[in-house]
Motif scaffolding. Structure first.
Motif, PDB file in Angstrom:
ATOM      1  N   GLU A  57      -5.128  18.859  16.135  1.00 12.79           N
ATOM      2  CA  GLU A  57      -5.219  20.010  17.025  1.00 12.79           C
ATOM      3  C   GLU A  57      -4.002  20.911  16.864  1.00 12.79           C
ATOM      4  O   GLU A  57      -4.129  22.135  16.809  1.00 12.79           O
ATOM      5  N   ALA A  58      -2.818  20.306  16.748  1.00 11.72           N
ATOM      6  CA  ALA A  58      -1.597  21.089  16.572  1.00 11.72           C
ATOM      7  C   ALA A  58      -1.616  21.823  15.231  1.00 11.72           C
ATOM      8  O   ALA A  58      -1.202  22.985  15.143  1.00 11.72           O
ATOM      9  N   GLU A  59      -2.096  21.166  14.179  1.00 13.07           N
ATOM     10  CA  GLU A  59      -2.186  21.806  12.868  1.00 13.07           C
ATOM     11  C   GLU A  59      -3.176  22.966  12.894  1.00 13.07           C
ATOM     12  O   GLU A  59      -2.911  24.028  12.342  1.00 13.07           O
ATOM     13  N   ASN A  60      -4.315  22.754  13.540  1.00 15.17           N
ATOM     14  CA  ASN A  60      -5.304  23.827  13.644  1.00 15.17           C
ATOM     15  C   ASN A  60      -4.754  25.004  14.433  1.00 15.17           C
ATOM     16  O   ASN A  60      -4.976  26.159  14.080  1.00 15.17           O
ATOM     17  N   GLU A  61      -4.028  24.702  15.497  1.00 16.29           N
ATOM     18  CA  GLU A  61      -3.433  25.755  16.319  1.00 16.29           C
ATOM     19  C   GLU A  61      -2.389  26.537  15.518  1.00 16.29           C
ATOM     20  O   GLU A  61      -2.340  27.771  15.584  1.00 16.29           O
ATOM     21  N   ALA A  62      -1.568  25.824  14.735  1.00 14.70           N
ATOM     22  CA  ALA A  62      -0.547  26.483  13.917  1.00 14.70           C
ATOM     23  C   ALA A  62      -1.194  27.349  12.837  1.00 14.70           C
ATOM     24  O   ALA A  62      -0.735  28.465  12.563  1.00 14.70           O
ATOM     25  N   LEU A  63      -2.269  26.858  12.236  1.00 11.38           N
ATOM     26  CA  LEU A  63      -2.975  27.621  11.209  1.00 11.38           C
ATOM     27  C   LEU A  63      -3.576  28.886  11.800  1.00 11.38           C
ATOM     28  O   LEU A  63      -3.437  29.976  11.234  1.00 11.38           O
ATOM     29  N   LEU A  64      -4.239  28.767  12.954  1.00 11.76           N
ATOM     30  CA  LEU A  64      -4.831  29.939  13.597  1.00 11.76           C
ATOM     31  C   LEU A  64      -3.747  30.938  13.992  1.00 11.76           C
ATOM     32  O   LEU A  64      -3.915  32.149  13.814  1.00 11.76           O
ATOM     33  N   ASP A  65      -2.619  30.453  14.475  1.00 13.83           N
ATOM     34  CA  ASP A  65      -1.515  31.337  14.850  1.00 13.83           C
ATOM     35  C   ASP A  65      -0.995  32.091  13.625  1.00 13.83           C
ATOM     36  O   ASP A  65      -0.731  33.291  13.692  1.00 13.83           O
ATOM     37  N   MET A  70     -11.644  34.619  10.382  1.00 12.59           N
ATOM     38  CA  MET A  70     -12.258  34.404   9.073  1.00 12.59           C
ATOM     39  C   MET A  70     -11.291  33.682   8.138  1.00 12.59           C
ATOM     40  O   MET A  70     -11.679  32.757   7.418  1.00 12.59           O
ATOM     41  N   LEU A  71     -10.019  34.100   8.138  1.00 12.53           N
ATOM     42  CA  LEU A  71      -9.010  33.423   7.319  1.00 12.53           C
ATOM     43  C   LEU A  71      -8.849  31.961   7.740  1.00 12.53           C
ATOM     44  O   LEU A  71      -8.739  31.065   6.904  1.00 12.53           O
ATOM     45  N   TYR A  72      -8.842  31.742   9.052  1.00  7.88           N
ATOM     46  CA  TYR A  72      -8.693  30.390   9.604  1.00  7.88           C
ATOM     47  C   TYR A  72      -9.836  29.485   9.139  1.00  7.88           C
ATOM     48  O   TYR A  72      -9.610  28.379   8.649  1.00  7.88           O
ATOM     49  N   GLU A  73     -11.071  29.956   9.270  1.00  4.12           N
ATOM     50  CA  GLU A  73     -12.226  29.153   8.856  1.00  4.12           C
ATOM     51  C   GLU A  73     -12.204  28.885   7.360  1.00  4.12           C
ATOM     52  O   GLU A  73     -12.517  27.789   6.901  1.00  4.12           O
ATOM     53  N   GLN A  74     -11.817  29.889   6.575  1.00  2.00           N
ATOM     54  CA  GLN A  74     -11.748  29.722   5.125  1.00  2.00           C
ATOM     55  C   GLN A  74     -10.666  28.715   4.751  1.00  2.00           C
ATOM     56  O   GLN A  74     -10.881  27.856   3.892  1.00  2.00           O
ATOM     57  N   ALA A  75      -9.525  28.782   5.403  1.00  3.01           N
ATOM     58  CA  ALA A  75      -8.432  27.847   5.125  1.00  3.01           C
ATOM     59  C   ALA A  75      -8.840  26.418   5.497  1.00  3.01           C
ATOM     60  O   ALA A  75      -8.524  25.465   4.782  1.00  3.01           O
ATOM     61  N   LYS A  76      -9.551  26.270   6.616  1.00  3.68           N
ATOM     62  CA  LYS A  76     -10.021  24.930   7.002  1.00  3.68           C
ATOM     63  C   LYS A  76     -10.962  24.369   5.961  1.00  3.68           C
ATOM     64  O   LYS A  76     -10.878  23.191   5.618  1.00  3.68           O
ATOM     65  N   ARG A  77     -11.857  25.214   5.425  1.00  5.27           N
ATOM     66  CA  ARG A  77     -12.782  24.744   4.383  1.00  5.27           C
ATOM     67  C   ARG A  77     -12.033  24.407   3.097  1.00  5.27           C
ATOM     68  O   ARG A  77     -12.293  23.399   2.459  1.00  5.27           O
ATOM     69  N   ASN A  78     -11.098  25.271   2.721  1.00  3.86           N
ATOM     70  CA  ASN A  78     -10.365  25.068   1.470  1.00  3.86           C
ATOM     71  C   ASN A  78      -9.481  23.830   1.488  1.00  3.86           C
ATOM     72  O   ASN A  78      -9.305  23.174   0.475  1.00  3.86           O
ATOM     73  N   TYR A  79      -8.895  23.543   2.628  1.00  2.00           N
ATOM     74  CA  TYR A  79      -7.950  22.426   2.734  1.00  2.00           C
ATOM     75  C   TYR A  79      -8.529  21.227   3.473  1.00  2.00           C
ATOM     76  O   TYR A  79      -7.806  20.322   3.841  1.00  2.00           O
TER      77      TYR A  79
END
Length: 121
Positions: free
Chosen positions: A38-46, A110-119
């Motif tokens: 959750e913290a990683e996802n929050e940092a990525l979205l930020d 959109m960047l967040y979702e793409q990064a989640k898929r890529n990584y």
């Protein structure tokens, strides 16, 4: 012939306690993993939101430059002009952040979702 089962209760208690401890440890690990994810996802979205805000800031600054073509060029190097530029930059940064935050289908998401898929997050 009768079996001696006196030690069986102690062994059962030991195994029950050991299983309870293992279960609690596993549960703590799972909770920590969920918090970390959750913290990683929050940092990525930020980070994505900050990037989008930066892009909006660049757009607004370019728009502002285009309006200066029609402005009065007196006092271009004066104190008042410098103060206006400073406050203008601050306002542009705030507007950019607000614009990025208010977008429902924003570039940041959109960047967040793409990064989640890529990584594989």
């Amino acid at each position: 012939m009768a079996m001696d089962l006196t030690g069986l209760g102690t062994y059962t208690d030991y195994m029950t306690d050991a299983n309870r401890v293992n279960t609690e440890n596993l549960q703590k690990k799972l909770e920590n993993a969920a918090k970390t994810e959750e913290a990683e996802n929050e940092a990525l979205l930020d980070a994505c939101k900050q990037f989008e805000a930066y892009l909006w800031e660049q757009i607004y600054k370019e728009m502002e430059k285009s309006t200066k073509v029609f402005s009065d060029e007196e006092d271009e190097e004066g104190y008042a002009s410098n103060m206006v530029d400073y406050f203008s930059d601050t306002v542009i940064q705030q507007i950019s952040s607000q614009t990025a935050a208010e977008q429902s289908n924003s570039l940041a998401h959109m960047l967040y979702e793409q990064a989640k898929r890529n990584y594989n997050l």
